[in-house]
Scaffold this motif. Structure first.
Motif, mmCIF file in Angstrom:
data_model
loop_
_atom_site.group_PDB
_atom_site.id
_atom_site.type_symbol
_atom_site.label_atom_id
_atom_site.label_comp_id
_atom_site.label_asym_id
_atom_site.label_seq_id
_atom_site.Cartn_x
_atom_site.Cartn_y
_atom_site.Cartn_z
ATOM 1 N N LEU A 17 -73.985 -76.519 62.893
ATOM 2 C CA LEU A 17 -73.956 -75.575 61.310
ATOM 3 C C LEU A 17 -74.527 -74.247 61.272
ATOM 4 C CD1 LEU A 17 -77.398 -75.918 60.828
ATOM 5 C CD2 LEU A 17 -77.180 -77.612 59.610
ATOM 6 N N ASP A 19 -74.196 -70.944 61.995
ATOM 7 C CA ASP A 19 -72.795 -70.259 61.859
ATOM 8 C C ASP A 19 -73.359 -68.520 62.129
ATOM 9 O OD1 ASP A 19 -71.326 -70.709 59.596
ATOM 10 O OD2 ASP A 19 -72.489 -70.452 58.098
ATOM 11 N N LYS A 24 -69.311 -70.034 67.508
ATOM 12 C CA LYS A 24 -68.926 -70.736 66.931
ATOM 13 C C LYS A 24 -67.235 -71.089 66.303
ATOM 14 C CE LYS A 24 -68.884 -67.838 63.049
ATOM 15 N NZ LYS A 24 -69.301 -67.372 61.273
ATOM 16 N N HIS A 30 -69.040 -77.136 65.446
ATOM 17 C CA HIS A 30 -68.250 -75.951 64.246
ATOM 18 C C HIS A 30 -67.880 -75.740 63.381
ATOM 19 C CE1 HIS A 30 -70.220 -73.197 61.831
ATOM 20 N NE2 HIS A 30 -69.421 -72.133 61.499
ATOM 21 N N LEU A 31 -66.251 -75.942 63.799
ATOM 22 C CA LEU A 31 -64.454 -75.838 63.397
ATOM 23 C C LEU A 31 -65.082 -77.575 62.855
ATOM 24 C CD1 LEU A 31 -63.107 -74.896 66.521
ATOM 25 C CD2 LEU A 31 -62.875 -73.968 64.376
ATOM 26 N N GLU A 34 -67.338 -76.796 59.207
ATOM 27 C CA GLU A 34 -66.615 -76.204 58.589
ATOM 28 C C GLU A 34 -65.659 -77.493 57.241
ATOM 29 O OE1 GLU A 34 -65.203 -73.462 60.210
ATOM 30 O OE2 GLU A 34 -66.569 -71.888 59.998
ATOM 31 N N GLU A 35 -64.645 -78.389 58.471
ATOM 32 C CA GLU A 35 -63.594 -78.800 57.811
ATOM 33 C C GLU A 35 -64.349 -80.353 57.483
ATOM 34 O OE1 GLU A 35 -60.288 -82.214 59.475
ATOM 35 O OE2 GLU A 35 -60.039 -80.069 59.659
ATOM 36 N N LEU A 37 -66.955 -80.407 56.221
ATOM 37 C CA LEU A 37 -68.693 -79.919 54.459
ATOM 38 C C LEU A 37 -67.241 -79.383 53.385
ATOM 39 C CD1 LEU A 37 -70.822 -78.794 54.156
ATOM 40 C CD2 LEU A 37 -70.044 -76.690 54.647
ATOM 41 N N GLN A 38 -65.698 -79.742 53.497
ATOM 42 C CA GLN A 38 -64.940 -79.651 51.912
ATOM 43 C C GLN A 38 -64.673 -80.858 51.884
ATOM 44 O OE1 GLN A 38 -63.525 -77.178 51.771
ATOM 45 N NE2 GLN A 38 -64.294 -75.473 53.002
#
Length: 144
Positions: A17, A19, A24, A30-31, A34-35, A37-38
């Motif tokens: 996580l 940022d 990143k 990290h990628l 981001e995915e 998290l959605q």
């Protein structure tokens, strides 16, 4: 996420996580964060205090495709029985019986590290020539 080699992320993948990390944009962890998290309600996160915010991080996973190998069915045909027995036993000791045969048939792709293990087992069996695997493919290296 890179379009090539799109991978359906498992919810159990350890994401990062940070940022403010220098890497990143190219780190799969990290990628994935981001995915995930959605799409996910629960996430598995790498301990932030164990991460280093540059390419020396032990959890960094580059998003460039890596060459994986599939299958080595042709190896047995080129070996003497005692050589094959030594080779097979070394590989089974590392991958397990089912894992060995799944990799041999090409059902599981061999990461670069697993390719080195197989090639080292060939050397242990007395093979001095350079042999190639049945097929090669480019994939994202999520774990190795």
């Amino acid at each position: 996420m890179p379009e090539k080699n799109h991978f359906e992320l498992f919810s159990s993948y350890n994401a990062c996580l940070h940022d403010d990390c220098q890497c990143k944009a190219t780190c799969l962890r990290h990628l994935a964060f981001e995915e995930l998290l959605q799409t996910n309600e629960v996430l598995r996160i790498v301990n932030p205090s164990k991460c280093v915010k540059d390419a020396t991080c032990p959890y960094y996973r580059d998003n460039n495709p890596t060459t994986f190998a599939r299958g080595f069915t042709n190896f047995q045909q080129k070996m003497f029985p005692d050589q094959y027995r030594t080779f097979r036993n070394k590989c089974i000791a590392r991958f397990g019986r089912n894992g060995y045969f799944m990799r041999r048939r090409g059902e599981l792709a061999l990461s670069p590290e697993e390719q080195r293990i197989v090639l080292k087992a060939l050397k242990t069996a007395g093979i001095t020539e350079e042999w190639s695997f049945d097929a090669y493919e480019e994939q994202l290296n999520w774990e190795d």
